[in-house]
Every structure is written in C-alpha cells, then in structure tokens.
Write a protein that holds these residues in place. Structure first.
Motif, PDB file in Angstrom:
ATOM      1  N   GLU A 165      72.691-100.578 116.033  1.00  0.00           N
ATOM      2  CA  GLU A 165      72.675-101.931 116.601  1.00  0.00           C
ATOM      3  C   GLU A 165      71.381-102.618 116.178  1.00  0.00           C
ATOM      4  N   TYR A 166      71.497-103.863 115.717  1.00  0.00           N
ATOM      5  CA  TYR A 166      70.342-104.592 115.192  1.00  0.00           C
ATOM      6  C   TYR A 166      70.200-105.965 115.823  1.00  0.00           C
ATOM      7  N   THR A 167      68.943-106.385 115.934  1.00  0.00           N
ATOM      8  CA  THR A 167      68.599-107.754 116.270  1.00  0.00           C
ATOM      9  C   THR A 167      68.113-108.388 114.978  1.00  0.00           C
ATOM     10  N   ILE A 168      68.761-109.484 114.578  1.00  0.00           N
ATOM     11  CA  ILE A 168      68.422-110.177 113.343  1.00  0.00           C
ATOM     12  C   ILE A 168      67.748-111.486 113.724  1.00  0.00           C
ATOM     13  N   SER A 169      66.592-111.769 113.122  1.00  0.00           N
ATOM     14  CA  SER A 169      65.864-112.990 113.476  1.00  0.00           C
ATOM     15  C   SER A 169      65.215-113.611 112.244  1.00  0.00           C
ATOM     16  N   LEU A 170      64.876-114.898 112.391  1.00  0.00           N
ATOM     17  CA  LEU A 170      64.141-115.646 111.371  1.00  0.00           C
ATOM     18  C   LEU A 170      62.705-115.801 111.842  1.00  0.00           C
ATOM     19  N   HIS A 171      61.767-115.949 110.923  1.00  0.00           N
ATOM     20  CA  HIS A 171      60.361-116.163 111.259  1.00  0.00           C
ATOM     21  C   HIS A 171      60.127-117.667 111.404  1.00  0.00           C
ATOM     22  N   GLU A 172      60.213-118.155 112.626  1.00  0.00           N
ATOM     23  CA  GLU A 172      60.109-119.597 112.864  1.00  0.00           C
ATOM     24  C   GLU A 172      58.742-120.171 112.497  1.00  0.00           C
ATOM     25  N   ASN A 193      66.261-102.284 114.669  1.00  0.00           N
ATOM     26  CA  ASN A 193      67.239-101.545 115.468  1.00  0.00           C
ATOM     27  C   ASN A 193      66.599-101.012 116.741  1.00  0.00           C
ATOM     28  N   GLN A 194      67.388-100.321 117.568  1.00  0.00           N
ATOM     29  CA  GLN A 194      66.914 -99.842 118.870  1.00  0.00           C
ATOM     30  C   GLN A 194      65.840 -98.755 118.762  1.00  0.00           C
ATOM     31  N   VAL A 249      76.356-104.828 115.470  1.00  0.00           N
ATOM     32  CA  VAL A 249      76.500-103.379 115.354  1.00  0.00           C
ATOM     33  C   VAL A 249      76.925-103.142 113.914  1.00  0.00           C
ATOM     34  N   LEU A 250      76.039-102.525 113.147  1.00  0.00           N
ATOM     35  CA  LEU A 250      76.278-102.313 111.722  1.00  0.00           C
ATOM     36  C   LEU A 250      77.197-101.117 111.515  1.00  0.00           C
ATOM     37  N   GLU A 251      78.323-101.360 110.876  1.00  0.00           N
ATOM     38  CA  GLU A 251      79.270-100.294 110.580  1.00  0.00           C
ATOM     39  C   GLU A 251      78.941 -99.707 109.207  1.00  0.00           C
ATOM     40  N   PRO A 252      78.879 -98.373 109.104  1.00  0.00           N
ATOM     41  CA  PRO A 252      78.506 -97.753 107.832  1.00  0.00           C
ATOM     42  C   PRO A 252      79.597 -97.899 106.772  1.00  0.00           C
ATOM     43  N   GLY A 253      79.166 -97.935 105.512  1.00  0.00           N
ATOM     44  CA  GLY A 253      80.080 -97.938 104.392  1.00  0.00           C
ATOM     45  C   GLY A 253      80.794 -99.239 104.126  1.00  0.00           C
ATOM     46  N   LYS A 254      80.389-100.322 104.783  1.00  0.00           N
ATOM     47  CA  LYS A 254      81.047-101.600 104.541  1.00  0.00           C
ATOM     48  C   LYS A 254      80.051-102.755 104.583  1.00  0.00           C
ATOM     49  N   ILE A 255      80.493-103.922 104.140  1.00  0.00           N
ATOM     50  CA  ILE A 255      79.661-105.124 104.199  1.00  0.00           C
ATOM     51  C   ILE A 255      79.904-105.791 105.535  1.00  0.00           C
ATOM     52  N   ASN A 256      78.860-105.876 106.348  1.00  0.00           N
ATOM     53  CA  ASN A 256      78.930-106.494 107.673  1.00  0.00           C
ATOM     54  C   ASN A 256      78.448-107.931 107.547  1.00  0.00           C
ATOM     55  N   GLU A 257      79.287-108.881 107.905  1.00  0.00           N
ATOM     56  CA  GLU A 257      78.996-110.311 107.751  1.00  0.00           C
ATOM     57  C   GLU A 257      78.413-110.861 109.054  1.00  0.00           C
ATOM     58  N   LEU A 258      77.268-111.520 108.964  1.00  0.00           N
ATOM     59  CA  LEU A 258      76.609-112.138 110.110  1.00  0.00           C
ATOM     60  C   LEU A 258      76.937-113.627 110.107  1.00  0.00           C
ATOM     61  N   PRO A 259      77.253-114.226 111.261  1.00  0.00           N
ATOM     62  CA  PRO A 259      77.462-115.683 111.277  1.00  0.00           C
ATOM     63  C   PRO A 259      76.201-116.400 110.780  1.00  0.00           C
TER      64      PRO A 259
END
Length: 141
Positions: free
Chosen positions: A87-94, A63-64, A111-121
């Motif tokens: 707010e988060y940056t999500i990455s893979l270890h290439e 996060n920031q 942007v992660l919303e509290p109290g719910k499941i946030n789905e990433l593409p």
C-alpha cells in the motif's frame, strides 16, 4: 541495480568487493509498475500568469514500511515507478510548484498489485484566478 523481471524486483544496493571474487545473495520481492500523470485544469482568460509546463514535477511514493521512491514527470506530465507490492501514499512536492499553481488533492492512496501496471488517477493542478471587477453602466428603470 537489477532490472525488474517477470514481476520480481530487488532494491538498489551498494556492495564493496574486498577480494577477487565473492558471493552475494540478493533477496527478490514481488513488484509492480505504477503509472500516473498530472494535468492542468484552468481558464487562461481568468487565471493569473503561471508556468503550465508539465515536466519536472517530483512524485513520491511511500509504503507502510517506510520504503520511499521518487521520480519526476516528463514533458507530457506522465510518470512511472517500479515498486515492491504493498500500500502506497503518492504525493507531489508542492513547495516545487510554480507561482500561482496549486492542487486540491495532495495525496492519493493505492494498493500496488504485483506483476501488472497499476494506473493512478491523474493529479489535477490548477492556476489561481485573478480578481475581476465588473462595472455595470445603464439607467435605472
């Protein structure tokens, strides 16, 4: 470690008890769940040889404020993270990818919303294609 309860979370901490009993206050933060997966997109007839198993890829969320969390994908390529809101940056270890495997999208933002499941593409992994020589035979008209 405290479990996430009703959208609240406390970061993992280590505390050394110096006496028989003690009192400690643990600040809670609003949190949410991040769910995502990786998928392979390739043609086995045209691709170079590669390990296409989905288990064990490292996923990092930052996060920031610099808070960092890591997890690994399961056998179906899915992953789950419990994170404080923000707010988060999500990455893979290439550098951990098998030979001939790559991705065109290195990072995703959410942007992660509290109290719910946030789905990433899904992160889409690809396998490098082999060079194919085409030779045509026939007579010229």
């Amino acid at each position: 470690r405290l479990p996430m309860e009703k959208g609240w979370y406390a970061p993992e901490r280590t505390y050394s008890l110096q006496q028989k009993s003690d009192r400690i206050e643990i600040p809670l933060q609003k949190s949410g769940t991040l769910s995502g997966k990786i998928v392979f997109n390739f043609d086995p007839r045209l691709s170079l040889e590669a390990n296409t198993g989905l288990e064990g890829y490292t996923v990092t969320a930052i996060n920031q404020q610099g808070y960092t969390a890591h997890t690994r994908t399961d056998g179906s390529g899915s992953f789950l993270l419990f994170l404080p809101e923000g707010e988060y940056t999500i990455s893979l270890h290439e550098h951990e990818f098998p030979v001939n495997v790559y991705t065109e999208i290195r990072e995703q933002y959410i942007v992660l919303e509290p109290g719910k499941i946030n789905e990433l593409p899904p992160f889409e992994l690809k396998v490098r294609e082999r060079k194919i020589e085409v030779k045509r035979f026939g007579s010229a008209p």
